[in-house]
Motif scaffolding. Structure first.
Motif, PDB file in Angstrom:
ATOM      1  N   VAL A  35       0.631  -1.174  -0.037  1.00 14.94           N
ATOM      2  CA  VAL A  35      -0.034   0.024   0.040  1.00 14.94           C
ATOM      3  C   VAL A  35       0.819   1.068   0.040  1.00 14.94           C
ATOM      4  O   VAL A  35       0.419   2.074  -0.827  1.00 14.94           O
ATOM      5  N   GLU A  36       1.928   1.354   0.857  1.00 13.22           N
ATOM      6  CA  GLU A  36       2.899   2.158   0.702  1.00 13.22           C
ATOM      7  C   GLU A  36       3.409   2.653  -0.443  1.00 13.22           C
ATOM      8  O   GLU A  36       3.656   3.957  -0.899  1.00 13.22           O
ATOM      9  N   ALA A  37       3.766   1.276  -1.207  1.00  7.99           N
ATOM     10  CA  ALA A  37       4.404   1.582  -2.669  1.00  7.99           C
ATOM     11  C   ALA A  37       3.510   2.222  -3.333  1.00  7.99           C
ATOM     12  O   ALA A  37       3.710   3.050  -4.365  1.00  7.99           O
ATOM     13  N   VAL A  38       2.235   1.992  -3.571  1.00  7.42           N
ATOM     14  CA  VAL A  38       1.116   2.512  -4.376  1.00  7.42           C
ATOM     15  C   VAL A  38       1.040   4.064  -3.897  1.00  7.42           C
ATOM     16  O   VAL A  38       1.096   4.812  -5.092  1.00  7.42           O
ATOM     17  N   ILE A  39       0.940   4.318  -2.730  1.00 11.70           N
ATOM     18  CA  ILE A  39       1.273   5.662  -2.404  1.00 11.70           C
ATOM     19  C   ILE A  39       2.229   6.479  -3.209  1.00 11.70           C
ATOM     20  O   ILE A  39       2.151   7.460  -3.883  1.00 11.70           O
ATOM     21  N   VAL A  40       3.643   5.937  -2.895  1.00  7.50           N
ATOM     22  CA  VAL A  40       4.665   6.694  -3.590  1.00  7.50           C
ATOM     23  C   VAL A  40       4.429   6.611  -5.102  1.00  7.50           C
ATOM     24  O   VAL A  40       4.836   7.709  -5.675  1.00  7.50           O
ATOM     25  N   LYS A  41       3.961   5.587  -5.856  1.00  8.53           N
ATOM     26  CA  LYS A  41       3.685   5.629  -7.307  1.00  8.53           C
ATOM     27  C   LYS A  41       2.748   6.710  -7.442  1.00  8.53           C
ATOM     28  O   LYS A  41       2.835   7.394  -8.654  1.00  8.53           O
TER      29      LYS A  41
END
Length: 142
Positions: free
Chosen positions: A85-91
């Motif tokens: 989920v944190e990776a999707v936020i960064v993307k």
């Protein structure tokens, strides 16, 4: 063999980069609130995970109660989910930044815009995990 003169197109590079019209796309107005909400929930979940010192004693994390049954997942899966989920936020933030920069410069931005919208849609789905939270807003529902 060169192309016939009538088939050649000579467009100055500056015209290729110039926008056809004034930019009309704007980020979703509730996106900033949704991101703040998700980041806060993820930080809370990380604090819970950090409190689990021994996977032997506490190998699973409770993620919800459905029909009176406690739902458990292995801790490593829960941590991987938080990471995802944190990776999707960064993307999302990177794609949004690209769109805004492209709009500012008058450059094409379609691919980054599509990516930003798709990442935001994914974050709306992830926010459903917290839809019973007091601060969850129905306008975030996909």
């Amino acid at each position: 063999m060169s192309a016939p003169e009538s088939r050649r197109i000579n467009i100055p590079a500056t015209e290729l980069l110039a926008p056809a019209s004034a930019p009309t796309w704007q980020p979703d107005p509730v996106a900033a609130e949704l991101l703040a909400f998700l980041k806060t929930r993820l930080a809370e979940d990380r604090r819970i995970v950090d409190g689990v010192h021994s996977p032997v004693i506490q190998p699973r994390h409770q993620i919800g109660i459905g029909g009176g049954t406690t739902v458990l997942v292995p801790l490593h899966r829960f941590i991987a989910h938080l990471d995802a989920v944190e990776a999707v936020i960064v993307k999302y933030e990177a794609a949004l930044s690209q769109v805004l920069r492209a709009l500012e410069m008058g450059w094409p931005h379609g691919n980054a815009q599509v990516a930003a919208v798709a990442y935001l849609d994914a974050l709306r789905v992830h926010a459903l995990e917290y839809d019973t939270h007091l601060n969850y807003k129905e306008q975030w529902r996909p």
